[in-house]
Enzyme design. Sequence first.
Site, PDB file in Angstrom:
ATOM      1  N   SER A 108      36.901  35.195  19.819  1.00  0.00           N
ATOM      2  CA  SER A 108      37.261  33.790  19.948  1.00  0.00           C
ATOM      3  C   SER A 108      36.614  33.236  21.202  1.00  0.00           C
ATOM      4  O   SER A 108      36.682  33.859  22.265  1.00  0.00           O
ATOM      5  CB  SER A 108      38.783  33.626  20.024  1.00  0.00           C
ATOM      6  OG  SER A 108      39.142  32.263  20.173  1.00  0.00           O
ATOM      7  N   HIS A 112      33.990  24.593  27.658  1.00  0.00           N
ATOM      8  CA  HIS A 112      34.122  23.229  28.176  1.00  0.00           C
ATOM      9  C   HIS A 112      33.015  23.036  29.210  1.00  0.00           C
ATOM     10  O   HIS A 112      32.884  23.820  30.153  1.00  0.00           O
ATOM     11  CB  HIS A 112      35.497  23.019  28.810  1.00  0.00           C
ATOM     12  CG  HIS A 112      36.624  23.094  27.832  1.00  0.00           C
ATOM     13  ND1 HIS A 112      36.872  22.093  26.923  1.00  0.00           N
ATOM     14  CD2 HIS A 112      37.557  24.059  27.609  1.00  0.00           C
ATOM     15  CE1 HIS A 112      37.916  22.425  26.191  1.00  0.00           C
ATOM     16  NE2 HIS A 112      38.354  23.611  26.580  1.00  0.00           N
ATOM     17  N   HIS A 122      33.907  25.397  19.961  1.00  0.00           N
ATOM     18  CA  HIS A 122      34.837  26.477  19.635  1.00  0.00           C
ATOM     19  C   HIS A 122      34.257  27.290  18.484  1.00  0.00           C
ATOM     20  O   HIS A 122      33.640  26.735  17.564  1.00  0.00           O
ATOM     21  CB  HIS A 122      36.195  25.892  19.213  1.00  0.00           C
ATOM     22  CG  HIS A 122      36.994  26.808  18.323  1.00  0.00           C
ATOM     23  ND1 HIS A 122      37.034  26.651  16.945  1.00  0.00           N
ATOM     24  CD2 HIS A 122      37.762  27.891  18.589  1.00  0.00           C
ATOM     25  CE1 HIS A 122      37.799  27.588  16.425  1.00  0.00           C
ATOM     26  NE2 HIS A 122      38.249  28.357  17.392  1.00  0.00           N
ATOM     27  N   ASN A 124      35.408  31.098  16.266  1.00  0.00           N
ATOM     28  CA  ASN A 124      36.105  32.371  16.166  1.00  0.00           C
ATOM     29  C   ASN A 124      35.904  32.960  14.784  1.00  0.00           C
ATOM     30  O   ASN A 124      35.744  32.228  13.798  1.00  0.00           O
ATOM     31  CB  ASN A 124      37.596  32.239  16.507  1.00  0.00           C
ATOM     32  CG  ASN A 124      38.423  31.794  15.313  1.00  0.00           C
ATOM     33  OD1 ASN A 124      38.901  32.609  14.532  1.00  0.00           O
ATOM     34  ND2 ASN A 124      38.576  30.483  15.160  1.00  0.00           N
ATOM     35  N   GLY A 268      52.649  38.755  20.891  1.00  0.00           N
ATOM     36  CA  GLY A 268      52.700  39.330  22.224  1.00  0.00           C
ATOM     37  C   GLY A 268      51.344  39.569  22.848  1.00  0.00           C
ATOM     38  O   GLY A 268      51.171  40.504  23.637  1.00  0.00           O
ATOM     39  N   GLY A 269      50.372  38.731  22.515  1.00  0.00           N
ATOM     40  CA  GLY A 269      49.043  38.871  23.091  1.00  0.00           C
ATOM     41  C   GLY A 269      49.003  38.460  24.549  1.00  0.00           C
ATOM     42  O   GLY A 269      49.991  37.989  25.126  1.00  0.00           O
ATOM     43  N   ASN A 270      47.833  38.629  25.168  1.00  0.00           N
ATOM     44  CA  ASN A 270      47.649  38.265  26.566  1.00  0.00           C
ATOM     45  C   ASN A 270      47.650  36.745  26.703  1.00  0.00           C
ATOM     46  O   ASN A 270      46.807  36.057  26.120  1.00  0.00           O
ATOM     47  CB  ASN A 270      46.327  38.856  27.067  1.00  0.00           C
ATOM     48  CG  ASN A 270      46.058  38.515  28.504  1.00  0.00           C
ATOM     49  OD1 ASN A 270      45.444  37.498  28.805  1.00  0.00           O
ATOM     50  ND2 ASN A 270      46.500  39.362  29.409  1.00  0.00           N
TER      51      ASN A 270
END
Length: 285
Positions: A108, A112, A122, A124, A268-270
Amino acid sequence: MTDALSKKDRAEAWFAALRDRICAEFERLEDEAEHLPGEAGRFEYTAWDRDDPTGAPGGGGVRGAMTGRLFEKVGVNISRVEGEFPADFAAQIPGASEDPRFFATGISLVAHMTSPHVPAVHMNTRYLATTQDWFGGGADLNPPFPVAEDTASWLDALVGCCDRHDVADGKRYKEWCDEYFYIPHRQRARGVGGIFYDRLNSGDWEADFAFTQDVGETFLSAYPPIVRRNMHREWTEEERLAQLRYRGLYAEFNLVYDRGTTFGLKTGGNVDAILMSLPPLARWD
């Protein structure tokens, strides 16, 4: 027939290799921006791990981030996570209501740009497996000041990518992108579009994977020329303020509607990697 283990490993290896090539190209663009003040930026990489809610190891990823003179903020992340979906979220994912275990890997990126005349972007692509498996992803261009040549070349490249693959539908994926990146409370699109696809399982895993790889290749060939065409244009303070206001739309969409943000937070990702899509500065007034 490709077995399940090699599918996961092959997809993960591809996303990591694509990350390396994209980051190298973005650093080359930084080197070319000698007209801008400051030093050329370089990516910094931070590995992260997650614990699954079951207590088992849940995989992790690597967050790549760069702040430079051309790229005001860019993140290129890769991940490989697995575990069990929470019950309420499992009900929303195909195949997970029967068995909450899942596997996901992907890349992903969000960029900017310092110049209001260089579009934010963007991209992904991802592979996800429950009791079912599929690919998804896409790419969209987000210029504060759209340029017809840029929009046309971008859309031609991405729709053309779809047209090279029997498993893809360029017309539908372009329409899907316009629908997905629409901001209802603003009654407007986030950008000028691109392609978006999800839950792609044609029954031919190799064909689906080949298309997903081509989406990454097409991004790498289509976006840098747009940057190079616009990076030397001068801008005014009024244009910079307009860019900051435009970025507010990006922030609103990603915090309110984006599926990737929701998926990352629910599993629960970063958090820093999940929210890397937010612009460094934005304005509402």
